[in-house]
Design a protein around this motif. Sequence first.
Motif, PDB file in Angstrom:
ATOM      1  N   THR A 196      17.739  24.521   3.880  1.00  0.00           N
ATOM      2  CA  THR A 196      18.406  22.461   3.018  1.00  0.00           C
ATOM      3  C   THR A 196      19.363  23.166   2.449  1.00  0.00           C
ATOM      4  O   THR A 196      21.010  22.499   2.845  1.00  0.00           O
ATOM      5  CB  THR A 196      17.215  21.985   2.885  1.00  0.00           C
ATOM      6  OG1 THR A 196      15.561  21.900   2.416  1.00  0.00           O
ATOM      7  CG2 THR A 196      17.940  21.101   2.287  1.00  0.00           C
ATOM      8  N   GLN A 197      19.772  24.304   1.551  1.00  0.00           N
ATOM      9  CA  GLN A 197      21.009  24.394   1.448  1.00  0.00           C
ATOM     10  C   GLN A 197      22.545  24.825   2.017  1.00  0.00           C
ATOM     11  O   GLN A 197      23.111  25.116   2.066  1.00  0.00           O
ATOM     12  CB  GLN A 197      20.794  25.293   1.007  1.00  0.00           C
ATOM     13  CG  GLN A 197      20.335  25.601  -1.601  1.00  0.00           C
ATOM     14  CD  GLN A 197      19.640  26.271  -1.496  1.00  0.00           C
ATOM     15  OE1 GLN A 197      19.857  27.313  -1.330  1.00  0.00           O
ATOM     16  NE2 GLN A 197      19.135  25.847  -2.900  1.00  0.00           N
ATOM     17  N   LEU A 198      21.270  25.829   3.561  1.00  0.00           N
ATOM     18  CA  LEU A 198      22.287  26.464   4.432  1.00  0.00           C
ATOM     19  C   LEU A 198      22.633  24.787   4.799  1.00  0.00           C
ATOM     20  O   LEU A 198      24.730  25.291   5.845  1.00  0.00           O
ATOM     21  CB  LEU A 198      21.822  27.257   5.258  1.00  0.00           C
ATOM     22  CG  LEU A 198      21.449  28.650   4.901  1.00  0.00           C
ATOM     23  CD1 LEU A 198      21.098  29.196   5.800  1.00  0.00           C
ATOM     24  CD2 LEU A 198      23.124  29.112   4.698  1.00  0.00           C
ATOM     25  N   LEU A 199      22.558  24.054   5.400  1.00  0.00           N
ATOM     26  CA  LEU A 199      23.145  23.224   6.088  1.00  0.00           C
ATOM     27  C   LEU A 199      24.005  21.953   5.496  1.00  0.00           C
ATOM     28  O   LEU A 199      24.470  21.561   5.869  1.00  0.00           O
ATOM     29  CB  LEU A 199      21.305  22.315   6.518  1.00  0.00           C
ATOM     30  CG  LEU A 199      20.468  22.117   7.598  1.00  0.00           C
ATOM     31  CD1 LEU A 199      19.403  21.501   7.547  1.00  0.00           C
ATOM     32  CD2 LEU A 199      21.544  22.741   9.368  1.00  0.00           C
TER      33      LEU A 199
END
Length: 75
Positions: A68-71
């Motif tokens: 989620t953070q990478l997106l």
Amino acid sequence: ACQAQPLGVSQYRLAKAIAVPASRISEIVAGRRAISADTDLRLCRVLGLNPGYWRQFHAAAMQHCVSTQLLQIPD
């Protein structure tokens, strides 16, 4: 922040039920400590789950959080 649903029991009470220091549960909940094999077995025994359940759950939850953070990172 990624969080699991509460079990309806205090961290202190959970720690006492599985015979570990309350600080261990607190650190796991805060994301400062991973769930060890020992803690997993203790949790599973008390909660009636198959051994390995909490380690697998924790790994999947962390993978979801990181994904989620990478997106959210712009290209």
